[in-house]
Design an enzyme around this catalytic site. Structure first.
Site, PDB file in Angstrom:
ATOM      1  N   CYS A 101     -17.179   0.834   5.546  1.00  0.00           N
ATOM      2  CA  CYS A 101     -17.633   2.203   5.854  1.00  0.00           C
ATOM      3  C   CYS A 101     -17.388   3.154   4.678  1.00  0.00           C
ATOM      4  O   CYS A 101     -16.292   3.196   4.122  1.00  0.00           O
ATOM      5  CB  CYS A 101     -16.880   2.702   7.098  1.00  0.00           C
ATOM      6  SG  CYS A 101     -17.173   4.436   7.471  1.00  0.00           S
TER       7      CYS A 101
ATOM      8  N   HIS B 245       2.172   1.776  -3.407  1.00  0.00           N
ATOM      9  CA  HIS B 245       1.096   2.253  -4.292  1.00  0.00           C
ATOM     10  C   HIS B 245       0.833   3.740  -4.056  1.00  0.00           C
ATOM     11  O   HIS B 245       0.560   4.482  -5.000  1.00  0.00           O
ATOM     12  CB  HIS B 245      -0.193   1.459  -4.054  1.00  0.00           C
ATOM     13  CG  HIS B 245      -0.105   0.020  -4.481  1.00  0.00           C
ATOM     14  ND1 HIS B 245       0.473  -0.373  -5.654  1.00  0.00           N
ATOM     15  CD2 HIS B 245      -0.528  -1.119  -3.880  1.00  0.00           C
ATOM     16  CE1 HIS B 245       0.416  -1.694  -5.756  1.00  0.00           C
ATOM     17  NE2 HIS B 245      -0.189  -2.169  -4.685  1.00  0.00           N
TER      18      HIS B 245
ATOM     19  N   THR C 217       0.836  -1.204   0.000  1.00  0.00           N
ATOM     20  CA  THR C 217       0.000   0.000   0.000  1.00  0.00           C
ATOM     21  C   THR C 217       0.871   1.254   0.000  1.00  0.00           C
ATOM     22  O   THR C 217       0.586   2.225  -0.721  1.00  0.00           O
ATOM     23  CB  THR C 217      -0.904   0.003   1.249  1.00  0.00           C
ATOM     24  OG1 THR C 217      -1.650  -1.213   1.255  1.00  0.00           O
ATOM     25  CG2 THR C 217      -1.858   1.181   1.250  1.00  0.00           C
TER      26      THR C 217
HETATM   27 ZN   LIG Z   1      -0.230  -2.943   4.858  1.00  0.00          ZN
HETATM   28 ZN   LIG Z   2     -19.355   4.242   8.333  1.00  0.00          ZN
END
Ligand SMILES: [Zn+2]
Ligand SMILES: [Zn+2]
Length: 336
Positions: A104, A44, A41
């Site tokens: 979420c 990226h 991540t």
């Molecule tokens: Zn990670």
């Molecule tokens: Zn939420």
């Protein structure tokens, strides 16, 4: 009081600087960061392929010692060794209200959209801190985050013990998946991985056989897996071409788990007829809903110390990111 922090700006890239430690708001704690892991991540984000906040402090795999807590904090105290569950959920959207916080719509990750752990002192809500045995190696403590993601993925796969699994890719997360498969009673566990060092890691984590991807058609593999293929197949690489090959290796009624993070425009050709004929189940897995505590519980029973690591001080962040790109070891920065 001041801290050193590594911030990422979209215009200028990474910048290491001195700044005041933010005053603690109610519910918050500050942590002297002992270890912060680099992962895909982070790479990226640097490449502009992952939505992040401009100017954010990177780092979401964090372990450190609590420095100070706000007056109302009771779950941790100064001196505690802790790991961080690096997400903030809105608690108001339909997902938060139905037990799927990780979906979420206003989700924000620490080290991605909120300031993370590549700093000498991180400030975070105390409720996302998890206390560790004080003897825990901080790098192992920081592994709670990726381990929590792997635990969620095995939850998603939900395999029966005594069934077969093929795992493609044995980087640090793939290695954790091998160990969790072993703990779950899966057998045989076969790993497909081009790197010899990583194949050896797979075996040390509990794989029964680790082969180069070119050898997946070998007699050795079919002798273990049987002629019909594997009950569970895991793509821990994140590439459509590899996923397509893996789909051919699932037995009827089997399950395919997408764990690796593919490029957004990488397209997998999957005829619906194939899903129908083989009665396939295809599951995705993203982050770590309610699994961080379980990861902490498993830190000492999963052989995480067999995953090779390489450590850099915060000042050598450029070398750390370079090492991360080469992918030979799990790379850590030790800011404190
Ligand atoms: Zn990670
Ligand atoms: Zn939420």
């Amino acid at each position: 009081m001041f801290r050193t922090a590594l911030r990422h700006s979209k215009a200028d890239g990474l910048h290491l600087g001195e700044e005041p430690i933010p005053a603690l708001a109610p519910g918050e704690a500050s942590i002297d960061v002992l270890a912060v892991g680099l992962c895909g991540t982070d790479t990226h984000i640097l490449e502009g392929n992952f939505p992040s906040a401009d100017g954010v402090i990177l780092g979401h795999e964090v372990c450190g010692t609590v420095r100070e807590v706000a007056d109302d904090v009771t779950n941790v105290a100064p001196g505690d060794l802790v790991t961080v569950e690096p997400h903030k959920y809105c608690t108001e959207c339909t997902y938060c209200r139905s037990g799927e916080e990780h979906h979420c719509v206003n989700k924000k990750g620490y080290g991605v959209k909120l300031d993370g752990g590549m700093t000498t002192t991180m400030v975070a809500p105390a409720r996302i801190l998890y206390r560790l045995d004080p003897q825990t190696d901080p790098m192992i403590g920081a592994m709670a985050e990726p381990l929590a993601c792997c635990i969620h993925s095995v939850d998603r796969l939900d395999p029966k013990s005594g069934t077969s699994v093929l795992i493609a890719g044995c980087g640090p997360a793939g290695a954790m998946l091998v160990a969790l498969s072993k703990a779950r009673g899966l057998t045989p566990i076969v790993v497909s991985e081009p790197s010899e060092a990583r194949r050896e890691l797979a075996l040390s984590m509990g794989a029964d056989l680790a082969v180069h991807p070119d050898e997946l058609d070998s007699a050795e593999v079919s002798a273990l897996a049987g002629e019909q293929g594997f009950q569970s197949v895991v793509d821990a690489v994140g590439r459509a071409g590899i996923a397509r090959d893996l789909l051919n290796r699932i037995r009827k009624g089997g399950t395919f788990l997408v764990f690796g993070v593919a490029a957004p425009d990488d397209v997998l050709a999957l005829p619906p007829r194939e899903v129908y004929d083989k009665e396939l189940t295809i599951v995705g897995s993203i982050i770590n809903p309610y699994t961080h505590e379980r990861a902490v519980s498993m830190l000492s029973s999963v052989p995480l110390d067999r995953i090779p690591t390489r450590v850099f001080p915060l000042s050598e962040y450029e070398a750390a990111f370079e090492a991360q790109r080469h992918g030979r070891e799990k790379v850590y920065i030790q800011p404190a």
